[in-house]
Write a protein that holds these residues in place. Structure first.
Motif, short mmCIF file in Angstrom:
data_model
loop_
_atom_site.label_atom_id
_atom_site.label_comp_id
_atom_site.label_asym_id
_atom_site.label_seq_id
_atom_site.Cartn_x
_atom_site.Cartn_y
_atom_site.Cartn_z
N TYR A 156 97.19 -5.52 185.72
CA TYR A 156 97.38 -4.30 184.50
C TYR A 156 98.48 -4.61 183.83
O TYR A 156 99.57 -5.21 184.23
CB TYR A 156 97.56 -3.19 185.35
CG TYR A 156 96.34 -2.56 185.79
CD1 TYR A 156 95.31 -2.15 184.72
CD2 TYR A 156 95.94 -2.27 187.05
CE1 TYR A 156 93.78 -1.73 185.28
CE2 TYR A 156 94.88 -1.59 187.46
CZ TYR A 156 93.64 -1.46 186.46
OH TYR A 156 92.60 -0.67 187.12
N GLU A 167 104.84 7.09 174.74
CA GLU A 167 103.56 6.77 175.15
C GLU A 167 103.46 5.43 175.55
O GLU A 167 103.75 4.44 175.14
CB GLU A 167 102.73 7.14 174.00
CG GLU A 167 101.28 6.77 174.30
CD GLU A 167 100.34 6.84 173.02
OE1 GLU A 167 100.02 7.84 172.83
OE2 GLU A 167 100.26 5.76 172.18
N TYR A 171 96.66 -1.71 179.60
CA TYR A 171 95.88 -2.82 179.39
C TYR A 171 95.26 -3.43 180.67
O TYR A 171 96.15 -3.77 181.46
CB TYR A 171 96.26 -3.73 178.34
CG TYR A 171 95.55 -4.54 177.68
CD1 TYR A 171 94.54 -4.31 176.57
CD2 TYR A 171 95.03 -5.83 178.25
CE1 TYR A 171 93.77 -4.85 175.81
CE2 TYR A 171 94.22 -6.51 177.55
CZ TYR A 171 93.37 -6.11 176.47
OH TYR A 171 92.61 -7.07 175.73
N THR A 178 91.34 -2.23 176.98
CA THR A 178 92.18 -1.08 177.36
C THR A 178 91.97 -0.25 178.29
O THR A 178 90.58 0.26 178.46
CB THR A 178 92.32 -0.19 175.79
OG1 THR A 178 93.03 -1.11 174.81
CG2 THR A 178 93.45 0.87 176.14
N ALA A 179 92.66 0.26 179.12
CA ALA A 179 92.43 1.09 180.31
C ALA A 179 92.59 2.50 179.90
O ALA A 179 92.05 3.23 179.99
CB ALA A 179 93.14 0.78 181.79
N CYS A 180 93.96 2.84 179.38
CA CYS A 180 93.90 4.30 178.96
C CYS A 180 95.50 4.29 178.33
O CYS A 180 96.28 3.18 178.26
CB CYS A 180 94.22 5.26 180.22
SG CYS A 180 95.73 4.83 181.29
N THR A 181 96.02 5.59 177.77
CA THR A 181 96.95 5.80 177.41
C THR A 181 97.64 6.75 178.13
O THR A 181 97.18 7.67 178.46
CB THR A 181 97.20 6.09 175.92
OG1 THR A 181 96.55 7.28 175.80
CG2 THR A 181 96.66 4.97 174.99
N ILE A 182 99.05 6.64 178.40
CA ILE A 182 99.77 7.96 179.44
C ILE A 182 100.85 8.24 178.50
O ILE A 182 101.96 7.63 177.93
CB ILE A 182 100.30 7.29 180.67
CG1 ILE A 182 99.18 6.38 181.27
CG2 ILE A 182 101.07 8.23 181.56
CD1 ILE A 182 99.86 5.48 182.52
N PRO A 217 94.57 3.28 187.84
CA PRO A 217 94.71 3.29 186.35
C PRO A 217 94.36 4.72 185.65
O PRO A 217 94.21 4.99 184.63
CB PRO A 217 93.33 2.31 186.00
CG PRO A 217 92.34 2.71 187.19
CD PRO A 217 93.35 2.95 188.51
N GLY A 218 94.52 5.74 186.58
CA GLY A 218 94.22 6.93 185.88
C GLY A 218 95.22 7.82 185.06
O GLY A 218 94.84 8.42 184.13
N GLY A 219 96.54 7.44 185.55
CA GLY A 219 97.58 7.83 184.75
C GLY A 219 98.02 9.32 185.19
O GLY A 219 98.70 9.83 184.34
N GLN A 220 97.60 9.77 186.10
CA GLN A 220 98.28 11.07 186.66
C GLN A 220 99.77 10.98 187.01
O GLN A 220 99.98 9.92 187.72
CB GLN A 220 97.31 11.52 187.87
CG GLN A 220 95.94 11.96 187.40
CD GLN A 220 94.87 10.84 187.42
OE1 GLN A 220 95.18 9.64 187.87
NE2 GLN A 220 93.93 11.05 186.79
#
Length: 438
Positions: A156, A167, A171, A178-182, A217-220
């Protein structure tokens, strides 16, 4: 990155591998200087070995070593748009790449090599150095801030997703998607780091007051730590311990903070009725009636352990390690020293300085002089273990070998770009810990 005075090093890059015989992390330290670069090996508190020194390229401001292998990536102020990859044991250049603007940072693991420019990121395959992906038009990133998971199973990559807010863009370096944005912070980002497995990501903003930890990869959001509220600081180093139990943050101030990532459950035993316990419950209940911003601030954890450096304002890089089966904090500073502290994993508190190494001399060490380096401290776990100085003889000590970085005398194959894919070191080698100046 600004130039240093003559012979003054960059704070350095820590990497580590696991030595099964000693039960230690064998740390390698790479520093760039105005005359070249140096590589060191640290397997005990007392012994710091210089593995290699190169004066062929001046003004080195980026030096990255792949684990304990012979592959080293170097960037100098003389050619800031060019990346040179060397086999330092053979003294040969493997390859070089040039880019459209200055190289600001480089990250690498067993699968990927990342080159970060101010407005673009290049992803190479570490096996053959082929360019796999170019992420164009990234938000302006003047410091080259990015982080790469050292776990090549996921690779990652995290970097700022905005120049004006905190933000994070996540990736996947393996799937190249792209995995997510946090949405991590209100203000721009200043520090990013993954834990050893790539399952957690820590971040700090330019204010430097709050450090947050997210699941990957969830971003919590998992944890939120407050470094301080009195003043804004520049976070220069952010790093997890290898077991992800601790998180260390250093800045341009004299204080290094270590936070403990405790797993809290609702099944904790009931505390015995005491006045302090009663007041604590009353205070916690009162926060329910406060504004959310104030309530959240009160509930944030503070540092589990701290270190007060002798000076402030110097750039530094930290690592949390296990050396000779005890937890240690390593701090390198831009004045050319490596400081080793004991960390009490049970009670925390003030860490005890036990060794000071010079990085500019010939591997000589400077003993801890209590009256000069540290104020008197009460007897504790950390103070007790600080007196232990039993070291295996270097002639019989297994672990790091300058001839291939072998374990127990095993010869590790060298890199051979000319004849095929890169042959990495023993796959059982522990992943590296990379702590860098952003």
């Amino acid at each position: 990155m600004p130039r240093e005075a003559v012979d003054a090093p960059s704070p350095g890059v820590f990497k580590a591998r696991f030595d099964e015989a000693l039960g230690n992390l064998i740390y390698s330290l790479a520093i760039g200087t105005t005359t070249g670069y140096k590589l060191f090996s640290l397997s005990s508190v007392e012994q710091l070995d210089q593995v290699h020194e190169s004066n062929e390229i001046p003004d080195v401001y980026i030096v990255e070593r792949l684990f304990s292998s012979s592959l080293v990536v170097v960037v100098s102020h003389a050619k800031p748009q060019q990346m040179n990859v060397y086999h330092f044991k053979k003294g040969t250049e493997i390859c070089n790449y040039s880019y459209s603007s200055n190289i600001l940072s480089i990250r690498l693991n067993r699968q990927r090599l990342i080159v970060c420019l101010e407005e673009s990121i290049y992803i190479h395959n570490i096996k053959d150095m082929k360019l796999l992906k170019t992420i164009m038009d990234t938000p302006p990133n003047a410091t080259g801030l990015c982080a790469l998971s050292i776990n090549h199973a996921n690779s990652y990559l995290a970097y700022p997703g905005s120049a004006t807010s905190g933000e994070i863009a996540l990736y996947d370096g393996n799937t190249l998607k792209t995995a997510c944005t946090i949405p991590a912070h209100d203000g721009p980002l200043a520090a990013l780091t993954f834990n050893s497995t790539g399952s957690k990501l820590a971040s700090a903003s330019e204010k430097g007051t709050v450090i947050r930890v997210f699941s990957i990869p969830g971003g919590q959001k998992l944890y939120e730590f407050r470094r301080g509220m009195k003043r804004y600081v520049n976070i220069s180093s952010l790093v997890f311990s290898m077991d992800s139990q601790f998180l260390c943050a250093s800045s341009n101030t004299e204080t290094v903070h270590i936070f403990k990532l405790e797993h809290l459950t609702d099944s904790r035993p009931e505390e015995p009725p005491t006045w302090s316990g009663y007041m604590g419950k009353m205070f916690q209940a009162a926060t329910n009636y406060l504004p959310a911003q104030v309530s959240g601030m009160i509930n944030q954890d503070r540092a589990f352990a701290t270190v007060r450096l002798n000076t402030s304002g110097q750039r530094n890089v930290c690592a949390l390690s296990t050396i000779q089966k005890l937890p240690r904090l390593l701090v390198t500073t831009s004045d050319g020293h490596l400081y080793i502290y004991n960390l009490d994993p049970q009670d925390g508190g003030e860490c005890v300085l036990i060794k000071k190494h010079s990085l500019l001399g010939s591997g000589k060490t400077e003993e801890n002089k209590e009256n000069d380096l540290q104020p008197p401290v009460p007897q504790s776990y950390a103070a007790t273990v600080a007196r232990q100085s039993t070291v295996p003889s270097t002639s019989t000590m297994p672990g790091y070998s300058e001839d291939g970085g072998a374990l127990r005398g095993e010869v590790i194959p060298e890199h051979e770009f000319a004849t095929g894919p890169v042959c990495l070191d023993d796959e059982n080698e522990f992943p590296p810990v990379s702590i860098r100046d952003p």
